[in-house]
Design a protein around this motif. Structure first.
Motif, short mmCIF file in Angstrom:
data_model
loop_
_atom_site.label_atom_id
_atom_site.label_comp_id
_atom_site.label_asym_id
_atom_site.label_seq_id
_atom_site.Cartn_x
_atom_site.Cartn_y
_atom_site.Cartn_z
N SER A 1 0.81 -1.28 0.11
CA SER A 1 0.07 0.00 -0.19
C SER A 1 0.96 1.39 -0.10
CB SER A 1 -0.79 0.02 1.27
OG SER A 1 -1.64 -1.24 1.23
N PHE A 2 1.19 1.75 -1.14
CA PHE A 2 2.34 2.60 -1.28
C PHE A 2 1.73 3.87 -0.51
CE2 PHE A 2 4.77 6.16 -3.24
CZ PHE A 2 6.16 5.75 -2.98
N GLU A 3 0.84 4.50 -1.01
CA GLU A 3 0.41 5.70 -0.45
C GLU A 3 0.09 5.90 1.02
OE1 GLU A 3 0.53 8.78 -2.17
OE2 GLU A 3 1.20 7.73 -3.80
N LYS B 1 3.58 5.58 2.58
CA LYS B 1 4.19 7.01 2.41
C LYS B 1 3.65 7.97 3.42
CE LYS B 1 4.18 10.79 -0.80
NZ LYS B 1 3.72 11.46 -2.07
N LYS B 2 2.32 8.09 3.68
CA LYS B 2 1.81 8.82 4.61
C LYS B 2 2.32 8.56 6.13
CE LYS B 2 -2.81 10.33 6.59
NZ LYS B 2 -4.18 10.09 6.58
N GLU B 3 2.38 7.36 6.47
CA GLU B 3 2.93 6.75 7.82
C GLU B 3 4.42 7.05 7.71
OE1 GLU B 3 1.47 3.69 9.74
OE2 GLU B 3 -0.51 3.65 8.72
N PHE B 4 4.93 6.96 6.66
CA PHE B 4 6.61 7.48 6.89
C PHE B 4 6.64 8.79 6.95
CE2 PHE B 4 8.76 3.25 4.70
CZ PHE B 4 8.12 2.71 5.81
N LEU B 5 5.93 9.70 6.32
CA LEU B 5 6.26 11.17 6.67
C LEU B 5 5.75 11.55 7.92
CD1 LEU B 5 4.45 12.29 3.25
CD2 LEU B 5 6.75 12.39 3.79
N ARG B 6 4.92 10.83 8.57
CA ARG B 6 4.75 11.09 10.03
C ARG B 6 5.81 10.67 10.89
NH1 ARG B 6 3.44 14.10 14.08
NH2 ARG B 6 2.69 13.03 15.93
N LEU B 7 6.45 9.72 10.56
CA LEU B 7 7.74 9.18 11.38
C LEU B 7 8.77 10.19 11.06
CD1 LEU B 7 8.30 5.36 10.18
CD2 LEU B 7 7.24 6.24 12.53
N LYS B 8 8.83 10.80 9.88
CA LYS B 8 9.86 11.89 9.80
C LYS B 8 9.54 12.93 10.93
CE LYS B 8 12.08 14.18 5.85
NZ LYS B 8 12.19 14.54 4.36
N MET C 1 9.88 4.96 -2.54
CA MET C 1 9.55 5.46 -1.22
C MET C 1 10.56 6.46 -0.59
SD MET C 1 7.06 5.29 0.81
CE MET C 1 6.00 3.63 0.76
N GLU C 2 12.01 5.99 -0.80
CA GLU C 2 12.88 7.09 -0.40
C GLU C 2 12.69 8.26 -1.07
OE1 GLU C 2 17.16 5.08 0.81
OE2 GLU C 2 16.70 4.98 -1.24
N GLU C 3 12.64 8.42 -2.35
CA GLU C 3 12.59 9.70 -2.95
C GLU C 3 11.16 10.58 -2.45
OE1 GLU C 3 12.38 11.34 -7.52
OE2 GLU C 3 12.51 9.16 -7.19
N SER C 4 10.22 9.72 -2.26
CA SER C 4 9.00 10.27 -2.04
C SER C 4 8.88 11.02 -0.37
CB SER C 4 7.78 9.50 -2.11
OG SER C 4 7.40 9.11 -3.33
N THR C 5 9.71 10.17 0.47
CA THR C 5 9.67 10.61 1.92
C THR C 5 10.94 11.41 2.42
OG1 THR C 5 10.55 8.52 2.51
CG2 THR C 5 8.00 8.60 2.51
N GLY C 6 12.04 11.25 1.75
CA GLY C 6 13.16 11.76 2.24
C GLY C 6 14.00 10.85 3.26
#
Length: 293
Positions: A29-31, A34-41, A66-71
């Motif tokens: 579930s990419f999106e 991604k949303k959860e990884f941005l919260r981790l950041k 995912m790396e590129e999308s979240t940093g």
């Protein structure tokens, strides 16, 4: 707020659905991820170790996107999981060829990409015995570790067979100081964990938030006692999400559970901040070879 956190045992994507006959076990579930990884950041996470390997849905393009999308910096793995999730090549290839595949992933790149594997794992065993095919994987992992110097990270089923894994690796001259044992808290035996730590390995407190395996109150108490006894240099943590239903958007605990829920529990029972910094920041950086600023 702790900054520069590393999650040491996650699955950016994984597919165990065929063997488990459950589509929920295909995490792709990419999106939502991604949303959860941005919260981790936002919560201070900078690195994630993806321990999905060959045969269980490892996808280098997905991870790089995912790396590129979240940093976030995402470290990938090589090797093979455990029965019944091993691809046919584990049976068909000899130990040396399996080891060379791992070495190539580490030195050259995964699936022809520039991104290389940083870990061997998670390689695993079942509940009662180490099968012949699992031994073959562990043998290949030991060869690859000696050739590359990287860490081996393992799966113990409900914490079982930790010493058996280490005995097998030690007999093959693997470096136990570069071994991470996963899930060992699920054995619910602190003396057992201590006996493993005395062999030089890192112990990983993962599956945090999965109370059906072990209540978090027990995990927290184990961590406190081990830190008070001087073992904080050898502990790391992660949540180890593997299903669509584990994502917060799908009603699960979500990747941020460790920081938002478990860390407050540790602080409440008196785990010192210096220990939390070691577990979440300094120990992972030491394992990954990342210099402190």
């Amino acid at each position: 707020m702790i900054k520069d956190i590393t999650y040491m045992h996650e699955h950016v994507t994984i597919d165990l659905s065929k063997e488990k006959n459950n589509i929920d076990c295909k995490l792709d579930s990419f999106e939502e991820t991604k949303k959860e990884f941005l919260r981790l950041k936002e919560l201070g996470v900078t690195r994630i170790v993806d321990v999905t390997n060959i045969g269980i849905g490892r996808n280098v393009d997905y991870v790089m996107k995912m790396e590129e999308s979240t940093g976030l910096k995402i470290y990938m793995s090589t090797g093979y999981y455990k029965e019944p999730f091993l691809p046919k090549e584990v049976e068909e290839l000899n130990v040396e060829k399996l080891a060379q595949k791992m070495i190539d992933d580490i030195r050259i790149g995964i699936d022809g990409k520039k991104k290389c594997a940083t870990f061997i794992g998670e390689i695993g065993t079942g509940f009662k015995v180490i099968t012949e095919l699992e031994k073959k994987v562990f043998h290949a992992a030991a060869i690859a570790q000696k050739a590359t110097g990287v860490f081996i990270t393992t799966h113990t089923s409900l914490g079982k067979l930790g010493h058996e894994q280490l005995d097998f690796l030690e007999n093959l001259k693997a470096d136990l100081n570069k071994v991470i044992l996963g899930h060992t808290a699920l054995a619910n035996n602190l003396d057992y964990i201590r006996s493993l730590l005395k062999r030089g390995v890192y112990i990983e407190f993962d599956t945090i938030g999965k109370d059906s395996y072990l209540p978090d109150e027990i995990r927290a108490q184990f961590i406190k006692e081990l830190c008070d006894e001087g073992w904080s240099d050898k502990i790391i943590m992660s949540v180890d999400l593997t299903r669509k239903s584990h994502l917060k958007t799908n009603g699960g605990i979500g990747y941020a559970y460790l920081i938002e829920n478990f860390l407050p529990m540790l602080r409440k029972i008196g785990v010192q901040e210096v220990f939390l910094e070691k577990i979440l920041v300094e120990n992972p950086k030491k394992i990954l070879g990342v210099r402190s600023k």
